[in-house]
Write an enzyme that holds these catalytic residues in place. Structure first.
Site, PDB file in Angstrom:
ATOM      1  CB  CYS A  78      -1.005  -0.052   1.136  1.00  0.00           C
ATOM      2  SG  CYS A  78      -2.440   0.973   0.799  1.00  0.00           S
ATOM      3  CB  ILE A 133      -6.846   0.456   4.092  1.00  0.00           C
ATOM      4  CG1 ILE A 133      -7.288  -0.818   4.807  1.00  0.00           C
ATOM      5  CG2 ILE A 133      -7.185   1.694   4.937  1.00  0.00           C
ATOM      6  CD1 ILE A 133      -6.552  -1.106   6.105  1.00  0.00           C
ATOM      7  NE  ARG A 134      -7.614   6.163   4.245  1.00  0.00           N
ATOM      8  CZ  ARG A 134      -6.336   6.375   4.542  1.00  0.00           C
ATOM      9  NH1 ARG A 134      -5.574   7.083   3.752  1.00  0.00           N
ATOM     10  NH2 ARG A 134      -5.834   5.916   5.660  1.00  0.00           N
ATOM     11  CG  HIS A 169      -3.018  -3.108   4.059  1.00  0.00           C
ATOM     12  ND1 HIS A 169      -1.976  -2.395   4.594  1.00  0.00           N
ATOM     13  CD2 HIS A 169      -3.805  -2.211   3.426  1.00  0.00           C
ATOM     14  CE1 HIS A 169      -2.116  -1.107   4.319  1.00  0.00           C
ATOM     15  NE2 HIS A 169      -3.228  -0.967   3.602  1.00  0.00           N
ATOM     16  CD  GLU A 171       0.084  -5.141   5.898  1.00  0.00           C
ATOM     17  OE1 GLU A 171       0.184  -5.852   4.875  1.00  0.00           O
ATOM     18  OE2 GLU A 171      -0.177  -3.932   5.856  1.00  0.00           O
TER      19      GLU A 171
HETATM   20  N1  GLN Z   1      -3.222   6.244   0.170  1.00  0.00           N
HETATM   21  C1  GLN Z   1      -2.268   6.117   1.232  1.00  0.00           C
HETATM   22  C2  GLN Z   1      -1.047   6.987   0.962  1.00  0.00           C
HETATM   23  O1  GLN Z   1      -1.050   7.785   0.093  1.00  0.00           O
HETATM   24  C3  GLN Z   1      -1.847   4.679   1.418  1.00  0.00           C
HETATM   25  C4  GLN Z   1      -2.914   3.918   2.148  1.00  0.00           C
HETATM   26  C5  GLN Z   1      -2.436   2.733   2.917  1.00  0.00           C
HETATM   27  O2  GLN Z   1      -1.240   2.453   3.058  1.00  0.00           O
HETATM   28  N2  GLN Z   1      -3.369   2.018   3.477  1.00  0.00           N
HETATM   29  O3  GLN Z   1      -0.077   6.895   1.653  1.00  0.00           O
END
Ligand code: GLN
Length: 202
Positions: A78, A133-134, A169, A171
């Site tokens: 991520c 997650i985002r 993720h 993890e």
């Molecule tokens: N969008 C986040 C960023 O720009 C990353 C999101 C995440 O690691 N869950 O850092």
């Protein structure tokens, strides 16, 4: 095999817990010195702008680039994927540029796209859980980049030689498939002398 986990911000503890579950030695990395004796490195999820600031302040950006240039295995999840990318947009920010991918941050909107999916991958027979997650979106992957899994038509797990990238993720799931794949990859990178320790292939 000793795995370093970048521990400046984000969910580094979750990676540590996963490595502990599969019985692999790890060390938290916060300064260039912490990289000594580290065979492979994990860049966790979190907030990539904050992480980058810290890397630049500590001179870790340079050390991580050198680690990657030496062929050290790196796994970015991520925010870690953002740090590894060659190009980052929306908003743009500096990155290590070790993987020939372009990523869009906030591609799905700020609050959306935090969801759990299940998907097939090229690294195991069974589908795996994928916690988003985002997540960043990989909008371009160069010719040397192997796509190991897609979700809803987008690459979500990719590999370029000794670099592994997940926009989700692993993890945060109890399934350790992706970490075990990374450790096998890392063992190939460090060579025969350490093959006897660490993780067995299955
Ligand atoms: N969008 C986040 C960023 O720009 C990353 C999101 C995440 O690691 N869950 O850092």
């Amino acid at each position: 095999m000793k795995v370093g986990i970048l521990a400046v911000q984000g969910d580094f503890e979750a990676h540590a817990a996963t490595l502990a579950r599969i019985g692999v030695e790890y060390a938290f990395v916060r300064t260039p010195r912490d990289l000594e004796g580290v065979d492979a490195l994990i860049l966790p999820g979190g907030e990539s702008t904050t992480q980058w600031k810290f890397l630049a302040e500590e001179g870790l950006d340079k050390s991580l680039r050198e680690f990657g240039a030496r062929g050290g295995a790196i796994f970015g999840t991520c925010a870690g994927a953002i740090l590894l990318a060659r190009e980052v947009r929306n908003p743009p920010q500096p990155s290590l540029g070790l993987a020939d991918i372009a990523v869009v941050r906030n591609a799905y909107g700020r609050q959306l796209a935090s969801e759990v999916r299940h998907g097939a991958t090229d690294i195991s027979n069974a589908p795996i859980e994928m916690v988003f997650i985002r997540a960043p979106l990989i909008e371009r992957a160069g010719p040397g980049v192997q796509v190991l899994a897609t979700s809803e038509g987008q690459p979500v797990l990719v590999r370029q030689g000794h670099i592994l990238i997940a926009t989700f993720h692993p993890e945060l799931s109890s399934d350790t498939t992706v970490h075990e794949y990374f450790l096998r990859m890392a063992l190939e990178c460090v060579g025969g002398d350490k093959q006897s320790s660490g993780v067995s292939s299955h």
